[in-house]
Design an enzyme around this catalytic site. Structure first.
Site, short mmCIF file in Angstrom:
data_model
loop_
_atom_site.label_atom_id
_atom_site.label_comp_id
_atom_site.label_asym_id
_atom_site.label_seq_id
_atom_site.Cartn_x
_atom_site.Cartn_y
_atom_site.Cartn_z
N ASN A 1 1.69 -3.02 4.16
CA ASN A 1 0.72 -3.85 3.43
C ASN A 1 -0.27 -4.42 4.44
OD1 ASN A 1 -0.16 -5.02 0.90
ND2 ASN A 1 0.47 -6.99 1.74
N ASP B 1 0.83 -1.21 0.00
CA ASP B 1 0.00 0.00 0.00
C ASP B 1 0.85 1.25 0.00
OD1 ASP B 1 -1.84 -2.21 1.18
OD2 ASP B 1 -3.12 -0.60 0.44
O1 MRU Z 1 -7.58 -3.13 3.05
P1 MRU Z 1 -7.33 -3.50 1.61
O2 MRU Z 1 -8.07 -4.71 1.18
O3 MRU Z 1 -7.55 -2.31 0.70
O4 MRU Z 1 -5.78 -3.84 1.56
C1 MRU Z 1 -5.22 -4.20 0.32
C2 MRU Z 1 -3.83 -4.63 0.46
O5 MRU Z 1 -3.24 -4.59 1.51
C3 MRU Z 1 -3.13 -5.03 -0.80
O6 MRU Z 1 -2.17 -6.01 -0.51
C4 MRU Z 1 -2.47 -3.78 -1.38
O7 MRU Z 1 -3.42 -2.82 -1.71
C5 MRU Z 1 -1.57 -4.02 -2.52
S1 MRU Z 1 -2.23 -4.99 -3.85
C6 MRU Z 1 -2.81 -3.99 -4.99
#
Ligand code: MRU
Length: 352
Positions: free
Chosen positions: A249, A239
């Site tokens: 992440n 992220d």
């Molecule tokens: O809370 P989320 O489902 O939005 O978290 C998503 C993640 O942690 C993914 O691993 C991250 O966005 C990278 S993959 C595009």
């Protein structure tokens, strides 16, 4: 995706942002329409749409929607409205830097020197470019990343990083998908990913569509598979990546990376350059979203809530994996290896 649909897209006829509702998958494949900037912000907040690049593209389309719907008649008044919209959207989820990155990219168009009528259209065009570029970038990352996968690998994957987390194709799961299309035989151990279960619900659903064999494991089981030599690689997305290579992440990534590192299993983060934030030095500066305790507490077994009434819970949605646990970070510009502080800057800023 096999359903031949992007995770988020612009419906020109309706003048709406449309997205797959990720809260109801895999039970139902439903499309949600957002008819205002507030609805886009709420869809990001409540995780109708989730995954760093998908959030970024949704926010860009949200800005376009705000720009087209504004009744402002002067360019200054229109810009003032869009500056407020930008603040509103950026507050929806703090950790994924793609959100701010996409909004800032739109704001550069908003602040550019063109007549108001042209600006309204340019903002939509920029949002569409962000969405289209995301798909192309993911495919480039997948080509790079697939060189790291060997025929016969069993890979542990955390959260959902597939087409659903992006506009299409995916980051870490996109790498796995491309390696599968190249004919490599791969088995994926899918971390269920507590508490929102993106692995068990979304990654499993995607892998089923792609015909890639997998088994869902509880997050806590990953260490067992790593220690007993039953997994050859670990892949996840990001992220936000700090300048020194620390990666924020989905919560649970840190424990997974630690267990892999301690068992000499290679650990790969896959992230487009829009997830890399060279403005912050290390992971301690990444804001970690804390979500509602109900996400942790409202788990039912045999139809009964597990936690006692009145129980408290903590719910950080992300954690930071120190760069020392990573073997490499895969970007659309190439595979970056340690020392990450030097090599990330070199890859992202070729002028240095
Ligand atoms: O809370 P989320 O489902 O939005 O978290 C998503 C993640 O942690 C993914 O691993 C991250 O966005 C990278 S993959 C595009």
């Amino acid at each position: 995706m096999c359903v031949l649909m992007r995770t988020v897209f612009w419906d020109d006829a309706a003048c709406q942002v449309k997205m797959i509702d990720q809260r109801v998958l895999p039970a139902r494949l439903e499309i949600v329409a957002c008819a205002s900037l507030a609805e886009v912000a709420e869809a990001i907040r409540n995780m109708t749409v989730r995954g760093a690049p998908a959030i970024g593209a949704s926010a860009a389309f949200g800005m376009a929607l705000a720009g087209l719907q504004s009744t402002a008649t002067s360019r200054d008044a229109w810009r003032a409205e869009l500056r407020m919209s930008a603040v509103h959207l950026k507050a929806a989820r703090p950790t994924a830097v793609n959100l701010a990155w996409a909004v800032d990219r739109i704001m550069r168009v908003v602040e550019s020197d063109q007549p108001l009528a042209a600006l309204r259209q340019q903002v939509l065009a920029e949002a569409q470019r962000i969405a289209d570029e995301d798909v192309a970038i993911n495919k480039r990352m997948a080509e790079w990343g697939s060189t790291l996968i060997d025929d016969g690998d069993t890979i542990i994957h955390h959260c959902n990083t597939g087409a659903l987390a992006t506009v299409d194709w995916g980051t870490a799961l996109g790498v796995i998908r491309t390696a599968h299309e190249q004919g490599k035989r791969i088995f994926v151990l899918v971390d269920e990913t507590r508490p929102r279960l993106q692995g068990a619900r979304l990654t499993a659903w995607e892998l089923q569509q792609y015909g890639i064999p997998y088994a869902i494991i509880s997050d806590g089981a990953a260490g067992h598979f790593l220690r007993t030599g039953q997994a050859q690689k670990v892949f996840f997305g990001a992220d936000r990546v700090a300048a020194n290579g620390d990666v924020a992440n989905k919560v649970g990534t840190y424990m997974l990376a630690l267990a892999a590192h301690s068992n000499d299993v290679p650990v790969y983060a896959v992230a487009p350059s829009s997830s890399i934030d060279l403005s912050i030095q290390d992971g301690s500066q990444i804001p970690i979203e804390e979500r509602d305790a109900d996400e942790v507490l409202n788990i039912q077994v045999n139809g009964e809530r597990v936690a006692p009434e009145g129980a408290a819970a903590r719910n950080p949605a992300f954690d930071v994996t120190p760069h020392a646990c990573l073997t490499a970070i895969v970007t659309e510009k190439g595979i970056v290896r340690p020392p990450f502080d030097e090599n990330l800057a070199r890859v992202l800023r070729p002028d240095l």
